[in-house]
Design an enzyme around this catalytic site. Structure first.
Site, mmCIF file in Angstrom:
data_model
loop_
_atom_site.group_PDB
_atom_site.id
_atom_site.type_symbol
_atom_site.label_atom_id
_atom_site.label_comp_id
_atom_site.label_asym_id
_atom_site.label_seq_id
_atom_site.Cartn_x
_atom_site.Cartn_y
_atom_site.Cartn_z
ATOM 1 N N HIS A 152 0.850 -1.129 -0.004
ATOM 2 C CA HIS A 152 -0.083 0.132 -0.200
ATOM 3 C C HIS A 152 0.844 1.339 0.031
ATOM 4 O O HIS A 152 0.230 2.492 -0.240
ATOM 5 C CB HIS A 152 -0.933 0.243 1.285
ATOM 6 C CG HIS A 152 -2.389 0.403 1.243
ATOM 7 N ND1 HIS A 152 -2.824 0.538 -0.389
ATOM 8 C CD2 HIS A 152 -3.037 0.746 1.775
ATOM 9 C CE1 HIS A 152 -4.125 0.690 -0.236
ATOM 10 N NE2 HIS A 152 -4.477 0.896 1.163
ATOM 11 N N ASP A 160 -0.616 2.324 -5.320
ATOM 12 C CA ASP A 160 -0.736 0.859 -5.688
ATOM 13 C C ASP A 160 -1.911 0.440 -6.352
ATOM 14 O O ASP A 160 -3.050 0.987 -6.190
ATOM 15 C CB ASP A 160 -0.612 0.108 -4.463
ATOM 16 C CG ASP A 160 -1.663 0.328 -3.265
ATOM 17 O OD1 ASP A 160 -1.641 1.561 -2.859
ATOM 18 O OD2 ASP A 160 -2.316 -0.499 -3.040
#
Length: 198
Positions: A19, A91
């Site tokens: 993340h 991401d």
């Protein structure tokens, strides 16, 4: 002034997680171009400098992912750039690990950080670089994106972050279309042993 925001979560426990690849790209950009991203403002860490002949503000929101829009909006209100001068890096679980996808605009695609930015900017019309982190196979989504890369993926992501830096430089020097032409390519599939013997 371009605002280049990499998304992630603050704190050592999140460093190097899937993340946080947006943070990783900002760190790599900062290191390559001698920009210190250490000033606390706009609910984030910022650094100003020049990249590819353009003035940039590098931004790492410290609001935690789901509130990223608060930080970006504060910087946006201060510098008042055009929307196409706001580049967001984050991401993406719908792309293979190491694949990049540059877009001039688009929906959040289920990404809560981008959802927050769209909400606070009141528009989807800002460019973004999506960095593929692969799809979870058996893990819960939250455990997957907050997990770290393993095995071959560590080297793949190191290379991908370096490529994302090149994509940002191309975006700034030659525009989004050229960056898309160069970097929106599927990763080449590794040849199997059988194919190698043919």
């Amino acid at each position: 002034m371009y605002i280049i925001a990499g998304l992630g979560n603050p704190g050592a426990k999140y460093e190097g997680t899937r993340h946080n690849v947006g943070f990783s790209v900002i760190d790599a950009l900062a290191e390559k171009h001698g920009i210190s991203v250490d000033k606390k403002q706009f609910k984030g860490l910022t650094g100003r400098g020049m990249i590819a002949g353009q003035q940039v503000l590098l931004l790492k929101p410290l609001t935690y992912m789901n509130l990223s829009g608060e930080s970006l909006r504060a910087a946006f209100d201060f510098y008042k750039p055009e929307l196409d001068q706001v580049l967001v890096i984050f991401d993406d679980i719908s792309l293979e690990t190491g694949q990049l996808r540059i877009r001039k605009k688009g929906s959040a695609g289920g990404h809560n950080g981008v959802k927050s930015i769209i909400s606070h900017l009141g528009s989807m019309d800002f460019p973004r670089i999506k960095v593929g982190v692969g799809e979870p196979s058996r893990e819960e989504l939250v455990d997957f994106v907050l997990g770290r890369f393993h095995g071959d993926d560590v080297a793949v992501m190191k290379e991908t972050v370096a490529t994302a830096v090149l994509a940002v430089e191309t975006f700034l020097s030659e525009g989004p279309q050229e960056a898309m032409n160069l970097y929106n390519k599927k990763k080449e599939k590794k040849e199997t042993r059988h194919e190698a013997l043919e």
